[in-house]
Design an enzyme around this catalytic site. Structure first.
Site, PDB file in Angstrom:
ATOM      1  N   ASP A  46      35.143   4.921  52.886  1.00 40.70           N
ATOM      2  CA  ASP A  46      35.781   4.431  54.147  1.00 40.70           C
ATOM      3  C   ASP A  46      34.819   4.125  54.942  1.00 40.70           C
ATOM      4  OD1 ASP A  46      36.533   7.020  56.515  1.00 40.70           O
ATOM      5  OD2 ASP A  46      35.257   7.429  54.591  1.00 40.70           O
ATOM      6  N   ASP A  90      34.408   9.431  48.029  1.00 39.45           N
ATOM      7  CA  ASP A  90      34.052  10.111  49.206  1.00 39.45           C
ATOM      8  C   ASP A  90      35.110  10.757  49.713  1.00 39.45           C
ATOM      9  OD1 ASP A  90      32.846  10.536  51.897  1.00 39.45           O
ATOM     10  OD2 ASP A  90      34.421   9.249  52.490  1.00 39.45           O
ATOM     11  N   ASP A 133      36.129  12.879  53.109  1.00 38.27           N
ATOM     12  CA  ASP A 133      37.000  12.762  54.649  1.00 38.27           C
ATOM     13  C   ASP A 133      36.921  11.125  54.805  1.00 38.27           C
ATOM     14  OD1 ASP A 133      36.611  15.546  55.757  1.00 38.27           O
ATOM     15  OD2 ASP A 133      34.453  15.250  55.060  1.00 38.27           O
ATOM     16  N   GLU A 157      39.569  12.621  58.968  1.00 35.45           N
ATOM     17  CA  GLU A 157      38.718  12.259  60.254  1.00 35.45           C
ATOM     18  C   GLU A 157      39.892  12.148  61.611  1.00 35.45           C
ATOM     19  OE1 GLU A 157      36.775   8.737  59.106  1.00 35.45           O
ATOM     20  OE2 GLU A 157      35.114   9.757  58.193  1.00 35.45           O
ATOM     21  N   GLY A 175      32.469   5.934  70.380  1.00 35.84           N
ATOM     22  CA  GLY A 175      31.246   6.313  69.721  1.00 35.84           C
ATOM     23  C   GLY A 175      31.328   7.829  69.422  1.00 35.84           C
ATOM     24  N   ARG A 223      29.145  20.202  79.387  1.00 30.30           N
ATOM     25  CA  ARG A 223      28.793  19.648  80.537  1.00 30.30           C
ATOM     26  C   ARG A 223      29.764  19.042  81.409  1.00 30.30           C
ATOM     27  NH1 ARG A 223      24.867  17.741  76.798  1.00 30.30           N
ATOM     28  NH2 ARG A 223      26.148  15.825  76.343  1.00 30.30           N
TER      29      ARG A 223
END
Length: 230
Positions: free
Chosen positions: A167, A9, A11, A18, A40, A59
């Site tokens: 990861d 992988d 990232d 990340e 989240g 927003r």
């Protein structure tokens, strides 16, 4: 069956992009006098959710939010922090050991090819990899196994002849669904308890030499559960 190739992988595994991603969003929220809600933040898949993040910021800011200016400022900041970003700790030693052993190296990432290629080229590591399989070449991101199947197709190998390194839990799911054995190095944003479906779980690539890791998973059967290496 002998292991011939390693599929990484990108990232969070080969390079800690990340953390810089999260940092860039913290930075941009603070430009508006706001704090990012980090709960989240990382999606349960490998797809691009940046448009949702911009919508959330819009927003929060309200009238007058300039999405184009916001994006340009965040990307400029991320480029600055990326300038000093190299391979994750221990990964360089693993790649050198793999090269000495004659193992083939590939990348399977949900990110687009330009992103993976540019970052690996910047550090001088792109030529180490025989091929890339990336998210803009398949219909669905991880946990869908498509990008791993593409990597195996390009390698011309059965999944039993390769090992994946991930990861994230959804990355492990994708690798296992493609029939690969998978070694997990959990990222700092996900509880280690979520990697029970990996064949081995390591705290870092720096804690164990590659040959020992491969010896641990060489006899692993799909579904046999994880081995926790020191």
């Amino acid at each position: 069956m002998a292991i011939e190739a390693l599929i990484f992988d990108f990232d969070g595994l080969l390079m800690d992009t990340e953390t810089t991603l999260l940092d860039s969003w913290r930075y941009e929220w603070r430009q508006h006098g706001l704090e990012l809600d980090e709960s989240g933040f990382f999606a349960e898949h490998g797809g691009d959710v940046n448009e949702l993040r911009y919508a959330e910021l819009a927003r929060a800011v309200g009238a007058g939010y300039d999405r184009a200016a916001s994006h340009a400022r965040r990307m400029a900041y991320r480029e600055r922090v990326h300038a000093g970003l190299g391979l994750a700790t221990g990964i360089g030693a693993w790649l050198r050991e793999a090269e000495r052993q004659g193992l083939r190296l590939a990348v399977a990432s949900s990110s687009p090819a330009w992103w993976v290629r540019a970052n690996l080229a910047r550090t001088g590591d792109l030529t180490r990899f025989e091929l890339l399989a990336c998210g803009d070449e398949v219909a669905a991101p991880k946990p869908d196994p498509a990008v791993y199947r593409l990597a195996l197709e390009r390698l011309g190998l059965a999944p039993e002849r390769a090992v994946a390194f991930e990861d994230s839990p959804h990355g492990v799911t994708a690798a296992r669904a493609a029939g690969l054995r998978c070694v997990a190095i959990p990222n700092p944003f996900t509880p280690g308890s979520r990697y029970a479906h990996a064949d081995a779980v390591l705290p870092s690539a720096a804690t164990t030499i590659l040959s020992e890791v491969l010896a641990r998973v060489a006899g692993a059967r799909i579904g046999s559960g994880p081995t926790n290496a020191p």
